[in-house]
Design a protein around this motif. Structure first.
Motif, PDB file in Angstrom:
ATOM      1  N   ALA A   1      46.719 -13.274  10.173  1.00 59.34           N
ATOM      2  CA  ALA A   1      46.476 -14.595  10.704  1.00 59.34           C
ATOM      3  C   ALA A   1      44.980 -15.546  10.358  1.00 59.34           C
ATOM      4  O   ALA A   1      45.167 -16.481   9.734  1.00 59.34           O
ATOM      5  CB  ALA A   1      46.161 -14.214  12.369  1.00 59.34           C
ATOM      6  N   ALA A   2      43.940 -14.603  10.081  1.00 59.63           N
ATOM      7  CA  ALA A   2      42.913 -15.289   9.555  1.00 59.63           C
ATOM      8  C   ALA A   2      42.736 -15.761   8.067  1.00 59.63           C
ATOM      9  O   ALA A   2      42.611 -16.655   7.596  1.00 59.63           O
ATOM     10  CB  ALA A   2      41.638 -14.347   9.821  1.00 59.63           C
ATOM     11  N   ALA A   3      43.752 -14.846   7.273  1.00 53.38           N
ATOM     12  CA  ALA A   3      43.666 -15.508   6.028  1.00 53.38           C
ATOM     13  C   ALA A   3      44.545 -16.764   5.760  1.00 53.38           C
ATOM     14  O   ALA A   3      44.545 -17.405   4.884  1.00 53.38           O
ATOM     15  CB  ALA A   3      44.593 -14.093   5.098  1.00 53.38           C
ATOM     16  N   THR A   4      45.696 -16.713   6.570  1.00 58.25           N
ATOM     17  CA  THR A   4      46.415 -17.946   6.495  1.00 58.25           C
ATOM     18  C   THR A   4      45.544 -19.191   6.726  1.00 58.25           C
ATOM     19  O   THR A   4      45.691 -20.106   5.940  1.00 58.25           O
ATOM     20  CB  THR A   4      47.674 -17.797   7.497  1.00 58.25           C
ATOM     21  N   ILE A   5      44.797 -19.020   7.627  1.00 57.28           N
ATOM     22  CA  ILE A   5      43.935 -20.257   7.681  1.00 57.28           C
ATOM     23  C   ILE A   5      42.941 -20.470   6.546  1.00 57.28           C
ATOM     24  O   ILE A   5      42.607 -21.583   6.259  1.00 57.28           O
ATOM     25  CB  ILE A   5      43.253 -20.283   9.213  1.00 57.28           C
ATOM     26  N   VAL A   6      42.348 -19.351   6.430  1.00 59.10           N
ATOM     27  CA  VAL A   6      41.403 -19.404   5.206  1.00 59.10           C
ATOM     28  C   VAL A   6      41.759 -20.045   4.066  1.00 59.10           C
ATOM     29  O   VAL A   6      41.158 -20.754   3.061  1.00 59.10           O
ATOM     30  CB  VAL A   6      40.532 -17.752   5.055  1.00 59.10           C
TER      31      VAL A   6
ATOM     32  N   ALA B   1      54.283 -16.672   7.081  1.00 57.81           N
ATOM     33  CA  ALA B   1      52.940 -16.825   7.592  1.00 57.81           C
ATOM     34  C   ALA B   1      53.167 -16.719   9.340  1.00 57.81           C
ATOM     35  O   ALA B   1      53.807 -17.199   9.872  1.00 57.81           O
ATOM     36  CB  ALA B   1      52.158 -18.031   7.046  1.00 57.81           C
ATOM     37  N   PRO B   2      51.808 -16.063   9.729  1.00 56.34           N
ATOM     38  CA  PRO B   2      51.941 -16.120  11.337  1.00 56.34           C
ATOM     39  C   PRO B   2      51.703 -17.613  11.693  1.00 56.34           C
ATOM     40  O   PRO B   2      50.852 -18.433  11.087  1.00 56.34           O
ATOM     41  CB  PRO B   2      50.909 -15.072  11.771  1.00 56.34           C
ATOM     42  N   SER B   3      52.253 -17.818  12.872  1.00 51.89           N
ATOM     43  CA  SER B   3      52.026 -18.817  13.502  1.00 51.89           C
ATOM     44  C   SER B   3      51.214 -18.950  14.972  1.00 51.89           C
ATOM     45  O   SER B   3      51.068 -20.035  15.486  1.00 51.89           O
ATOM     46  CB  SER B   3      53.294 -19.750  13.722  1.00 51.89           C
ATOM     47  N   SER B   4      50.923 -17.818  15.281  1.00 49.46           N
ATOM     48  CA  SER B   4      50.242 -17.679  16.828  1.00 49.46           C
ATOM     49  C   SER B   4      48.883 -16.785  16.549  1.00 49.46           C
ATOM     50  O   SER B   4      48.824 -16.092  15.427  1.00 49.46           O
ATOM     51  CB  SER B   4      51.048 -17.169  17.631  1.00 49.46           C
TER      52      SER B   4
ATOM     53  N   PRO C   1      42.864 -18.328  14.207  1.00 48.69           N
ATOM     54  CA  PRO C   1      41.599 -18.723  14.322  1.00 48.69           C
ATOM     55  C   PRO C   1      41.364 -20.234  14.082  1.00 48.69           C
ATOM     56  O   PRO C   1      42.011 -20.919  13.322  1.00 48.69           O
ATOM     57  CB  PRO C   1      40.699 -17.725  13.549  1.00 48.69           C
ATOM     58  N   GLU C   2      40.569 -20.745  14.628  1.00 45.70           N
ATOM     59  CA  GLU C   2      39.802 -22.158  14.570  1.00 45.70           C
ATOM     60  C   GLU C   2      39.368 -22.176  13.007  1.00 45.70           C
ATOM     61  O   GLU C   2      38.750 -21.332  12.605  1.00 45.70           O
ATOM     62  CB  GLU C   2      38.726 -22.447  15.430  1.00 45.70           C
ATOM     63  N   PRO C   3      39.779 -23.316  12.395  1.00 46.84           N
ATOM     64  CA  PRO C   3      39.306 -23.197  10.933  1.00 46.84           C
ATOM     65  C   PRO C   3      37.773 -23.055  10.579  1.00 46.84           C
ATOM     66  O   PRO C   3      37.662 -22.546   9.497  1.00 46.84           O
ATOM     67  CB  PRO C   3      39.704 -24.675  10.625  1.00 46.84           C
ATOM     68  N   THR C   4      37.018 -23.491  11.513  1.00 49.64           N
ATOM     69  CA  THR C   4      35.681 -23.432  11.365  1.00 49.64           C
ATOM     70  C   THR C   4      35.227 -21.815  11.296  1.00 49.64           C
ATOM     71  O   THR C   4      34.097 -21.581  11.096  1.00 49.64           O
ATOM     72  CB  THR C   4      34.860 -24.284  12.220  1.00 49.64           C
TER      73      THR C   4
ATOM     74  N   ALA D   1      38.229  -9.042  10.591  1.00 51.64           N
ATOM     75  CA  ALA D   1      39.344  -8.268  10.740  1.00 51.64           C
ATOM     76  C   ALA D   1      39.214  -7.057   9.578  1.00 51.64           C
ATOM     77  O   ALA D   1      39.907  -6.065   9.812  1.00 51.64           O
ATOM     78  CB  ALA D   1      40.446  -9.529  10.594  1.00 51.64           C
ATOM     79  N   LEU D   2      38.844  -7.750   8.405  1.00 55.08           N
ATOM     80  CA  LEU D   2      38.878  -6.723   7.139  1.00 55.08           C
ATOM     81  C   LEU D   2      37.842  -5.570   7.519  1.00 55.08           C
ATOM     82  O   LEU D   2      38.294  -4.463   7.112  1.00 55.08           O
ATOM     83  CB  LEU D   2      38.465  -7.571   5.799  1.00 55.08           C
ATOM     84  N   THR D   3      36.662  -5.953   8.366  1.00 59.68           N
ATOM     85  CA  THR D   3      35.929  -4.941   8.788  1.00 59.68           C
ATOM     86  C   THR D   3      36.504  -3.752   9.363  1.00 59.68           C
ATOM     87  O   THR D   3      36.263  -2.479   9.410  1.00 59.68           O
ATOM     88  CB  THR D   3      34.514  -5.635   9.258  1.00 59.68           C
ATOM     89  N   ARG D   4      37.362  -4.355  10.200  1.00 61.73           N
ATOM     90  CA  ARG D   4      38.020  -3.530  11.359  1.00 61.73           C
ATOM     91  C   ARG D   4      39.292  -2.667  10.777  1.00 61.73           C
ATOM     92  O   ARG D   4      39.875  -2.102  11.371  1.00 61.73           O
ATOM     93  CB  ARG D   4      38.302  -4.236  12.784  1.00 61.73           C
ATOM     94  N   TRP D   5      39.885  -3.217   9.603  1.00 66.74           N
ATOM     95  CA  TRP D   5      40.791  -2.726   8.971  1.00 66.74           C
ATOM     96  C   TRP D   5      41.996  -3.148   9.852  1.00 66.74           C
ATOM     97  O   TRP D   5      42.894  -2.326  10.178  1.00 66.74           O
ATOM     98  CB  TRP D   5      40.903  -1.113   8.690  1.00 66.74           C
ATOM     99  N   ASP D   6      42.026  -4.296  10.523  1.00 71.27           N
ATOM    100  CA  ASP D   6      42.918  -4.984  11.389  1.00 71.27           C
ATOM    101  C   ASP D   6      44.179  -5.711  10.644  1.00 71.27           C
ATOM    102  O   ASP D   6      43.627  -6.894  10.426  1.00 71.27           O
ATOM    103  CB  ASP D   6      42.236  -5.598  12.445  1.00 71.27           C
TER     104      ASP D   6
END
Length: 498
Positions: free
Chosen positions: A179-184, A150-153, A156-159, A168-173
């Motif tokens: 990174a966002a999925a890890t926190i989600v 999992a990425p460590s840098s 995003p903030e949890p909130t 990110a999914l909208t941008r296909w990034d």
């Protein structure tokens, strides 16, 4: 050695819980459980079992797993290890299908195990483990992909994680989504995760519906093995959803495969605010099924909006979608119509489990639009026959019972479908027919699609209005297994345990 009855009895006990210790594993020295640098590592309670499945050669894996079952290995642990081993070792690229079916099929196999008689309780899981080893070999040949840690840098903030993942999914990034999925995965609820991912998994026709299938089956599998395993699964889902191999970034393009998904959000705005306060009229399902025979994806979505706004209940629309998918199978009993059924099964699950009304309405329109996509793909592979499932007559010969029905399947599909229609109209007989159909999957099934299709079909049978159930099953019977097919070597082995 245990006789078969003893083995079956112990299997029941293990499936219910059983021993959960790891004492059967070889004694490991410190550090031996470490995975290669840069690769994802699972929790200490499941990592050893995952490595056992990964590292045992295919020609020895069934012997090894059978031994662990005999000594009390938990069914739930084996299912979890199998699912995670596939996620770590098998890449959902260049398509969320093919070798990745080793992951997609896990929940379908679990459904089959739940519905099996004791004699076949372990067969789906054993088959799935062997199938994973085959997929693992294919992945090695194609570059030996392994899921990264999992990425460590740039996290995003949890909130803000859910919003960041949506963007990110909208941008296909891919990088930002990981990174966002890890926190989600660490902070969001199961419902929030499903609601967000559903609108991205179902937005395009790439991989002929496998993105929706993966999301629905992964969500349900986590419900069985435990949401403590969700982080690598959510990351894998996002990686699969963002697969657009061969196409430019869809966020910056206007590709045909994406258009109806975008326009359906505009159609949602035209749907009645009272869309759920309608009276269900099963006869309207036939109207929907007929329309889907010739409509384009956009025409199908427009028609559903009209039906809803005229007072048609969404469940009647959905039954029409399922009938259209089953009819397609009866018109071309091949791989593309098969996926019209399994994708509709997955999308109906998502429709019923997301909590946002707009997303639910959009899922209904998307599923309707998918049927013409499947029909067009099927037509590109060959002519569709002129079977009209709505006009199919029950077999006039009442002498065809359940046992000789499966002699007929595989030799005369149309006659078998007519007999299914006749038999399935009696609920008690229908239940026996479904049980027998499952048994033939255990005995004859040798492909992930056998489990995916049968589990989807037999699950949906009970969700469709009783008026249409028998016709739906008759249409799907074109892809069921018959008596004349050879019993697999694995099934023979399980049956002969003594």
């Amino acid at each position: 050695m245990q006789d078969r009855r003893q083995f079956v009895r112990s299997s029941i006990a293990v499936a219910a819980g059983g021993m959960t210790g790891l004492s059967w594993l070889p004694k490991l020295k410190a550090g031996e459980l470490d995975v290669a640098p840069g690769h994802v590592r699972f929790s200490n309670d499941i990592e050893p079992l995952v490595q056992f499945l990964e590292n045992t050669p295919r020609n020895k894996i069934i012997d090894g797993v059978l031994e662990e079952i005999r000594t009390g290995r938990s069914y739930q642990e084996l299912l979890a290890a199998l699912f995670l081993a596939g996620i770590r070792n098998v890449q959902p690229r260049p398509s969320v299908g093919f070798k990745f079916h080793s992951v997609l099929v896990v929940h379908s196999a679990h459904q089959a195990s739940l519905a099996a008689v004791d004699q076949h309780r372990w067969t789906p899981l054993l088959w799935s483990i062997d199938y994973f080893k085959s997929a693992q070999e294919s992945d090695v040949r194609e570059g030996d992909w392994t899921m990264s840690t999992a990425p460590s840098s740039k996290l995003p903030e949890p909130t803000k994680a859910l919003h960041s993942l949506d963007q990110a999914l909208t941008r296909w990034d891919v990088e930002a989504a990981d990174a966002a999925a890890t926190i989600v995965a660490r902070t969001a609820s199961a419902g929030q995760i499903l609601n967000l991912l559903a609108k991205h998994a179902a937005r395009d026709y790439r991989s002929i519906g496998h993105k929706s299938i993966y999301l629905a089956n992964a969500y349900r599998t986590l419900g069985v093995i435990g949401w403590q395993h969700c982080e690598p699964v959510v990351r894998s889902l996002c990686y699969a959803i963002l697969n657009h191999t061969g196409d430019p970034n869809p966020a910056n393009s206007d590709l045909k495969v994406d258009r109806v998904g975008r326009s359906n959000w505009e159609r949602v705005n035209k749907m009645s605010k009272d869309w759920l306060s309608m009276t269900r009229k099963p006869t309207e399902s036939a109207t929907v099924a007929k329309e889907l025979r010739t409509a384009t994806p956009d025409q199908a979505a427009d028609f559903v909006v009209q039906m809803i706004n005229s007072g048609c209940h969404p469940e009647s629309v959905y039954d029409g979608i399922m009938i259209a998918a089953a009819e397609m199978v009866s018109r071309q009993a091949e791989i593309v119509p098969l996926h019209a059924v399994t994708t509709s099964n997955a999308m109906r699950f998502l429709y019923r489990n997301v909590y946002d009304d707009r997303t639910r309405q959009w899922m209904l329109l998307q599923n309707a639009a998918m049927i013409p996509h499947f029909r067009e793909s099927a037509e590109a592979r060959g002519r569709l026959s002129d079977v009209d499932l709505l006009q199919l007559d029950p077999a006039a010969d009442d002498s065809v019972g359940i046992e000789n029905l499966f002699d007929l399947i595989g030799t005369d599909r149309k006659a078998a479908a007519e007999s299914v229609l006749n038999l399935a109209q009696q609920s008690s007989v229908a239940n026996r027919l479904i049980g027998r159909a499952r048994e033939f999957v255990f005995l004859k099934g040798n492909d992930a699609h056998d489990y995916k299709f049968s589990s989807a079909t037999l699950e949906d049978y009970y969700q469709i209005d009783p008026i249409w159930r028998s016709r739906y099953l008759a249409g799907c019977s074109y892809l069921l297994h018959g008596e004349g097919e050879e019993t697999t070597s694995l099934a023979k082995r399980v049956l002969q345990l003594e």
